[in-house]
Design a protein around this motif. Structure first.
Motif, mmCIF file in Angstrom:
data_model
loop_
_atom_site.group_PDB
_atom_site.id
_atom_site.type_symbol
_atom_site.label_atom_id
_atom_site.label_comp_id
_atom_site.label_asym_id
_atom_site.label_seq_id
_atom_site.Cartn_x
_atom_site.Cartn_y
_atom_site.Cartn_z
ATOM 1 N N ALA A 181 -16.516 48.623 40.571
ATOM 2 C CA ALA A 181 -15.550 49.638 40.166
ATOM 3 C C ALA A 181 -14.488 49.127 39.286
ATOM 4 O O ALA A 181 -14.417 47.962 39.113
ATOM 5 C CB ALA A 181 -14.610 49.845 41.563
ATOM 6 N N GLN A 182 -14.044 49.953 38.385
ATOM 7 C CA GLN A 182 -13.011 49.619 37.203
ATOM 8 C C GLN A 182 -11.643 49.514 37.755
ATOM 9 O O GLN A 182 -10.836 48.978 37.200
ATOM 10 C CB GLN A 182 -13.085 50.280 36.089
ATOM 11 C CG GLN A 182 -14.840 50.122 35.474
ATOM 12 C CD GLN A 182 -15.234 48.598 35.159
ATOM 13 O OE1 GLN A 182 -14.220 47.865 34.427
ATOM 14 N NE2 GLN A 182 -16.136 48.014 35.592
ATOM 15 N N SER A 183 -11.304 50.530 38.943
ATOM 16 C CA SER A 183 -10.159 50.775 39.155
ATOM 17 C C SER A 183 -9.944 51.601 40.547
ATOM 18 O O SER A 183 -11.017 52.298 40.779
ATOM 19 C CB SER A 183 -9.384 51.977 38.209
ATOM 20 O OG SER A 183 -8.272 52.291 38.872
ATOM 21 N N VAL A 184 -9.183 51.060 41.401
ATOM 22 C CA VAL A 184 -9.113 51.520 42.743
ATOM 23 C C VAL A 184 -7.671 51.809 43.077
ATOM 24 O O VAL A 184 -6.664 50.945 42.624
ATOM 25 C CB VAL A 184 -9.807 50.608 43.771
ATOM 26 C CG1 VAL A 184 -9.516 51.104 45.117
ATOM 27 C CG2 VAL A 184 -11.191 50.426 43.388
ATOM 28 N N GLN A 185 -7.185 52.796 43.714
ATOM 29 C CA GLN A 185 -5.813 53.064 44.100
ATOM 30 C C GLN A 185 -5.907 53.448 45.657
ATOM 31 O O GLN A 185 -6.788 54.288 46.052
ATOM 32 C CB GLN A 185 -5.170 54.153 43.060
ATOM 33 C CG GLN A 185 -5.142 53.918 41.607
ATOM 34 C CD GLN A 185 -4.899 55.056 41.075
ATOM 35 O OE1 GLN A 185 -5.585 56.155 41.177
ATOM 36 N NE2 GLN A 185 -3.929 55.004 40.161
ATOM 37 N N LEU A 186 -4.549 53.384 46.024
ATOM 38 C CA LEU A 186 -4.354 53.852 47.487
ATOM 39 C C LEU A 186 -3.355 54.954 47.433
ATOM 40 O O LEU A 186 -2.374 54.748 46.819
ATOM 41 C CB LEU A 186 -3.598 52.493 48.286
ATOM 42 C CG LEU A 186 -2.918 52.834 49.591
ATOM 43 C CD1 LEU A 186 -3.849 53.632 50.520
ATOM 44 C CD2 LEU A 186 -2.158 51.832 50.139
ATOM 45 N N ASP A 187 -3.888 56.040 47.741
ATOM 46 C CA ASP A 187 -3.155 57.256 47.755
ATOM 47 C C ASP A 187 -2.450 57.705 48.940
ATOM 48 O O ASP A 187 -3.314 58.115 49.959
ATOM 49 C CB ASP A 187 -4.077 58.116 47.200
ATOM 50 C CG ASP A 187 -3.028 59.731 46.855
ATOM 51 O OD1 ASP A 187 -2.104 59.920 47.212
ATOM 52 O OD2 ASP A 187 -3.758 60.575 46.057
ATOM 53 N N ILE A 188 -1.215 57.689 49.199
ATOM 54 C CA ILE A 188 -0.491 57.998 50.456
ATOM 55 C C ILE A 188 0.845 58.459 50.187
ATOM 56 O O ILE A 188 1.647 57.979 49.302
ATOM 57 C CB ILE A 188 -0.398 56.729 51.449
ATOM 58 C CG1 ILE A 188 -0.013 57.265 52.673
ATOM 59 C CG2 ILE A 188 0.211 55.327 50.825
ATOM 60 C CD1 ILE A 188 -0.183 55.950 53.725
#
Length: 437
Positions: free
Chosen positions: A85-92
């Motif tokens: 993966a190039q980008s991972v985000q935690l969305d909360i």
């Protein structure tokens, strides 16, 4: 009949907003303000290293997954192995937090402090939303996704304890109105299976973008009742949770996605999302507060109303040991479920004697057509809001009801917004008031 029925669906893109927890006051990092709010500043200080696994983590082969985890600051941390993966985000909480990758291809991210209670969340991998493989799945925001529990200081009232427990069962019944087999969940109190006693019934509805799984899962309704009954604080009663979205009756000419489609052409538009003018608890034309004073929207003559009154209640009374009369029947709901409760109970005072609206509007004196009849039939009107919602109109309506001689209660959940901890507390306060002599 369909041409005469208002749709229950909130427009598909908005359907989760009425029921999910409100995000922190801000937008997503790196983006402009949303809805006039300033962007949230990400807390970049090192978190306190006293993290423990969330109570909602998956258990695999007897072992609980370590991530997501929560620390004493109420910050949430999780990981994802995605070496390519190039980008991972935690969305909360409506905020996306960047995650960083180590040499093993494992991404780690930590959030700002979150409110106590339950939170939906997801991960974004190269722009694609995915659930966290370490967490259990919950239905909310019109999708199945991950959930994390931030321990609350008062979580004892919904904790699993060594007390007698009732049963929460999945029940199916055929609906001629929908021409489909529908599902609901039925909670029966401890000792229901052992005797011949009959019980009162509470019909308890979920919010927008959620379904009949919510109150048993995110809401812990069964545990709340088990504990109240064990403490002698509430009368035992049956709880029925149906799906407010009726398949095939919220989109023109077809079933759509489980009834979660757009409003049929020529029918009134759907309710506004929470926080928008006209939504429950939101300031708007005519004032805040949803149904009642500052009427945001009224949900009457809906598909669910017809299914509930004409099919579900008769089915439950025929198949469970209920006290099948108006004095022993209650209805309540959160957010959209509160709006449904408002519309259905006022239209069917011969069916319900207890009314509860959790972050879902209130009843104004001006809406009561026959005050003497209302006083005779309705034993309680309960209105609950989180302290971070705009419940002023609901509180004012309750005071007017009291002045008119109606048994009415206003409850405000401390330090919560439009979220499950508010509604758990609402049920905990509401249940002991039901079916008392």
């Amino acid at each position: 009949m369909r041409n005469a029925i208002l749709t229950l669906a909130l427009l598909y893109g908005l359907s989760g907003v009425l029921a999910i927890a409100q995000p922190p006051q801000g937008g997503q990092p790196g983006r402009g303000p949303q809805g006039g709010r300033a962007p949230v500043e990400i807390d970049k200080t090192p978190p306190v290293e006293d993290f423990t696994p969330s109570a909602l983590n998956a258990v695999v082969n007897g072992q609980i997954r370590q991530y997501p985890e929560v620390n004493s600051q109420r910050r949430v941390r999780t990981t994802l192995r995605a070496p390519n993966a190039q980008s991972v985000q935690l969305d909360i909480g409506g905020v996306r937090y960047p995650m960083t990758k180590n040499d093993d291809g494992v991404w780690t991210g930590v959030s700002n402090a979150q409110d106590e209670g339950f939170h939906y969340y997801q991960l974004w991998v190269d722009g694609v939303s995915v659930p966290d493989p370490g967490a259990l799945m919950f239905y909310g925001a019109s999708r199945w996704g991950s959930g994390v529990e931030v321990p609350a200081h008062d979580d004892d009232f919904y904790a699993m304890k060594n007390v007698p427990h009732g049963n929460l069962r999945e029940v199916h019944f055929f609906s001629r109105i929908a021409n489909a087999t529908l599902q609901c969940y039925v909670y029966t109190p401890p000792d229901y299976e052992k005797g011949s006693k009959r019980y009162p019934v509470l019909y308890l509805q979920h919010g927008a973008g959620e379904d009949e799984h919510g109150w048993g899962g995110q809401g812990h309704a069964g545990l709340i009742m088990d504990n109240l009954i064990a403490e002698g604080k509430a009368k035992p009663f049956v709880i029925v949770v149906g799906n407010s979205y009726i398949p095939g009756m919220s989109a023109p000419g077809g079933r759509g996605a489980g009834g979660r489609g757009a409003a049929p052409a020529g029918q009134p538009s759907a309710p506004a999302p929470a926080g928008a003018p006209g939504a429950p608890g939101a300031a708007g034309p005519g004032g805040p507060g949803g149904p009642g004073r500052g009427r945001g929207f009224v949900m009457t003559n809906t598909p669910f109303e017809h299914v509930l009154v004409e099919e579900m209640i008769p089915f439950i009374d025929a198949n469970f040991r209920t006290l099948a009369d108006q004095p022993h029947r209650a209805m309540a709901g959160l957010s959209m479920g509160g709006a449904l409760t408002h519309g259905i109970t006022l239209a069917h005072l011969d069916k319900f004697s207890y009314i509860g609206m959790f972050s879902g509007g209130s009843i104004a004196v001006s809406e009561i057509k026959d005050m003497a009849d209302f006083k005779k039939k309705v034993k309680l009107v309960f209105v609950g809001y989180g302290s971070r919602e705009n419940g002023a109109a609901g509180k004012a309506n309750v005071e007017e009801l009291k002045n008119a001689g109606i048994n009415a209660v206003y409850y405000e959940s401390p330090l919560t917004a439009h979220e499950w901890l508010s509604w758990r507390r609402d049920l905990h306060e509401f249940a002991p008031l039901l079916f008392q002599k």
